[in-house]
Design an enzyme around this catalytic site. Structure first.
Site, mmCIF file in Angstrom:
data_model
loop_
_atom_site.group_PDB
_atom_site.id
_atom_site.type_symbol
_atom_site.label_atom_id
_atom_site.label_comp_id
_atom_site.label_asym_id
_atom_site.label_seq_id
_atom_site.Cartn_x
_atom_site.Cartn_y
_atom_site.Cartn_z
ATOM 1 N N GLY A 36 0.842 -1.211 0.000
ATOM 2 C CA GLY A 36 0.000 0.000 0.000
ATOM 3 C C GLY A 36 0.872 1.254 0.000
ATOM 4 O O GLY A 36 0.669 2.174 -0.803
ATOM 5 N N HIS A 37 1.891 1.277 0.899
ATOM 6 C CA HIS A 37 2.795 2.434 0.936
ATOM 7 C C HIS A 37 3.536 2.568 -0.398
ATOM 8 O O HIS A 37 3.717 3.669 -0.908
ATOM 9 C CB HIS A 37 3.854 2.253 2.041
#
Ligand code: PAF
Length: 282
Positions: A36-37
């Site tokens: 996600g990051h």
């Protein structure tokens, strides 16, 4: 790859390369990086000349000392993950002292009531801590664009509100939730789950998806009762809250209005690990 551990070093580097026409993209994180990051970094690289990621476990946003102590800290692995996206990304990994200069306390913010719902209710002081660190990081990095995941949707709305109220010149960009193949929303806290717990935690997104379908024909209260019942039957899981709220105001939905956009929000403990997730309902 450039890694800075103090704000002075980062600021002097950014000043030395500064060019008013060249946008800076910023991804604030608390580390324990996941896909996600990395997707936020990839999005930032598409639209900015310089990209900065901060990796800083911010003590003032934790209302629970044990949660802060147990928060995963994996700086070396994080740096390798950033490098795998691009070695042009600048990493800012300061110490608590460098950021707070001996005064590790939050400022108080008025987010027009957005801070009193859900996470604000169950984690007192949390959003003052988030506002304090994000404002501080914006002052240091001076980004053109800042990227946040929609998993923390309440946080995203609060940061948009802070930027609007304090007239901070930065575009806040919300990015879609990244999920494991079983639907579990990616989160740094997932590192604290066993493989079996990760499999079982698929129930969170499955229930949100069922809630979305039910909300087409049922009231918010009926959907909430269904979710509460589902988690009562689930050993090892404890539902902290499930709320259907107006996406803009975050006020709980009592009577559905055709013109409003609604979203479901959930917080669940899986054997002491607190997970949150959210889904747009209409
Ligand atoms: O979402 C997070 O990881 C944190 O709340 C943030 C925005 C990096 C502030 O510490």
């Amino acid at each position: 790859m450039l890694i800075f551990n103090t704000q002075n070093e980062l600021v002097s580097h950014l000043t030395s390369i500064s060019n008013a026409a060249a946008p800076i993209g910023f991804v604030p994180t608390m580390g324990a990086l996941h896909q996600g990051h990395l997707s936020l970094l990839k999005e930032a690289l598409l639209h900015n000349t310089t990209v900065v990621i901060s990796i800083f476990v911010n003590p003032t946003q934790f209302n629970n000392a044990e949660d802060l102590a147990k928060y995963p800290r994996t700086l070396e692995a994080d740096i390798e993950k950033v490098k795998s996206v691009s070695d042009k990304i600048i990493v800012f990994a300061p110490s608590v002292d460098d950021i707070y200069e001996g005064n590790t306390v939050s400022k108080h913010f008025d987010f027009d009531g957005l801070e009193h719902q859900m996470e604000g209710q169950f984690r007192p002081g949390h959003f003052d801590g988030v506002g304090t660190i994000v404002k501080r990081l914006f002052e240091i990095v001076k980004p053109t664009n800042a990227y946040f995941g929609e998993k923390d949707f309440q946080q995203l709305q609060i940061i948009k509100k802070m930027v609007e109220k304090l007239k901070i010149p930065v575009n806040i960009i919300g990015c879609p939730i990244f999920r494991e193949t079983n639907g579990l929303a990616m989160s740094s806290r997932n590192e604290r789950l066993s493989a079996e717990e990760k499999e079982q935690a698929a129930i969170i997104f499955k229930t949100l998806t069922q809630a979305k379908t039910l909300f087409e024909t049922k009231t918010a209260d009926e959907v909430s009762a269904f979710v509460a019942e589902t988690f009562k039957k689930q050993p090892g899981f404890e539902l902290e809250y499930f709320t259907i709220a107006d996406e803009a105001t975050l006020q709980p939905c009592h009577t559905k209005k055709e013109t409003e956009k609604y979203r479901a929000f959930i917080a669940v403990f899986v054997n002491n690990v607190r997970l949150i997730d959210t889904i747009s309902l209409n």
